[in-house]
Each structure stands twice: as C-alpha cells, then as structure tokens.
Design an enzyme around this catalytic site. Sequence first.
Site, PDB file in Angstrom:
ATOM      1  N   ASP A  57       8.199  -0.940  -2.604  1.00 42.65           N
ATOM      2  CA  ASP A  57       7.108   0.018  -2.503  1.00 42.65           C
ATOM      3  C   ASP A  57       6.246  -0.250  -1.274  1.00 42.65           C
ATOM      4  OD1 ASP A  57       5.716   2.284  -3.730  1.00 42.65           O
ATOM      5  OD2 ASP A  57       4.054   0.880  -3.976  1.00 42.65           O
TER       6      ASP A  57
ATOM      7  N   GLU B 261     -13.745  -6.107   0.861  1.00 43.45           N
ATOM      8  CA  GLU B 261     -13.515  -5.192   1.972  1.00 43.45           C
ATOM      9  C   GLU B 261     -14.561  -5.453   3.050  1.00 43.45           C
ATOM     10  OE1 GLU B 261     -11.051  -3.286   2.322  1.00 43.45           O
ATOM     11  OE2 GLU B 261     -10.247  -2.848   0.329  1.00 43.45           O
TER      12      GLU B 261
END
Length: 266
Positions: free
Chosen positions: A96, A71
């Site tokens: 999804d 991240e």
Amino acid sequence: MAYTDNFINSIKNGAIASMRKHGVLASITIAQAILESSWGNSTLAKESKNLFGVKAIGGWRGAKKSYATYEYYNGKKTLINDYFRVYNSYAESIEDHALFLVNNSRYKQNGFFSAKDYVGQANALQQAGYATAPNYAQQLIALIKQYNLSKYDNIKKSYINIDGGSYAAYNRGAPGVNLIIREYSPDITRVFAWVDSDKGASWAFDLVPPNCNYTALKKNTSKVITARNGGYSFSKGSNYKITVKGYNKNGQILAENKIIIKVPLK
C-alpha cells in the site's frame, strides 16, 4: 545489532518485490520503514502493521484507527491526533505504501520514479511533501548509508527459477531428492541450496567451479542427494523444503526461492 538485522530481514523481500513491481527503490522502502516505525517498535507498527505512518486519507475504505502523532506547523513540532490505516501484515503495508506513491501524481511529476538512485528518490519524497520533517531526505540517506541498504537496489532483475524431483529409490539405494535450475539472471554467479535447515544435504553451483565440491552452474543442472547430514536418509512419502539462494561475484545474496519436494512411497 541483532534486532536491526532481524527487522531489515523481515521486510527486505517485500521491499524488493515492491521495487520490481512499482519502481520504489528497496533501500527507500526499508529506510522509510525504519524511520517511520522506529524499527518496528512504534505503537502504530505493532498494533496496525502500519510501517510508514500512512494516514486514512485518499479514499481509504479499509480499517483505520486514531493515534497521537507529531506534525510540523510553521517549523514547530506539534502533537495532534489523526486516523491511520490498519493492515493485516507488513507485506500489505509495503504494497500500500508503493501504491500510495504510484497513485499520487505529484510523485511522478517531481521525478520520484525517474530518479536514478536513492538520493534522488529521497529528495523527491521531501520535495513532494511526503513528510513535514525538514530534514526527512537527509535522515533516509543517512540510514541507507549506515546500514548499506543500497545493496538491495541492485537486484531488481535477479531471479532463480527452480524445480526438482524425488525418488523412492535411486540406483536401488535410499530415497533421494534433486534440484534443477531452469533459469537464472546473469548477475548470479553462484547458487547454494539445502534441504530444510540441514546444511549437510546441500548443493553448490558456480559458473567456474573452484573445486570438486561444486557443480557447473548452467540451465537444467541436476544433482541427486540420497544421504542427509549425519548419515540420515530421506523418508518415503515425506515432504522436504528446498531453500535456494543466488549470489553475485561479491558474495551478496541477489535472489531467493523455495520449493517443496515430496518423496513418493514407491
């Protein structure tokens, strides 16, 4: 390369279905899958069928698994551990993925679903904070251009509705099968169909037939084949898969369909 084509082919139908149902452009879905899963080679994709790096958040009640992931924090790439969703198939992951976007109001509010092209949707994804990478939109756009993924965005209204029949004997001869095109979208100008992988037992339809090998493309067109490639005939009581592909005037595949025909015993 072969592996890139194989990966795109393995997810393009799911991406097109998602576009028709939810409005996420197929090119965006495919490009995100390529980028997020490293062409399906990531551990997350291989083990959990999670193509898009969707985390187990937002009230997720399905299976989940912890993975190491990078991240960006204050512009710095940092390795952390986090939980991600586990799926049973790529198709489930694609569905999804679309629902994740549909059910998060920020994507509607920032114009993702009203964007007119993949550039608009790519930029909207980044603006809404889908990924922390500062050049995420540019990466998606580059992939779409490099692999011409935008061609899949132009077929969201394309379709072929077909059925067929079979004969234990046709004109007192060998068993035969036929294909009937009940309906097709106006962007389809040519249709090819064949039995199983036997290209010798095939049909060719065109709006303006260029030669006698073609049949006029129109509703309820029917043509019977009694002999297969190499002179082999159809077998009574056997099932045959009919594969059909529709093309536009530029030769691009716009729609695919399959049916199964069973030849009666008598």
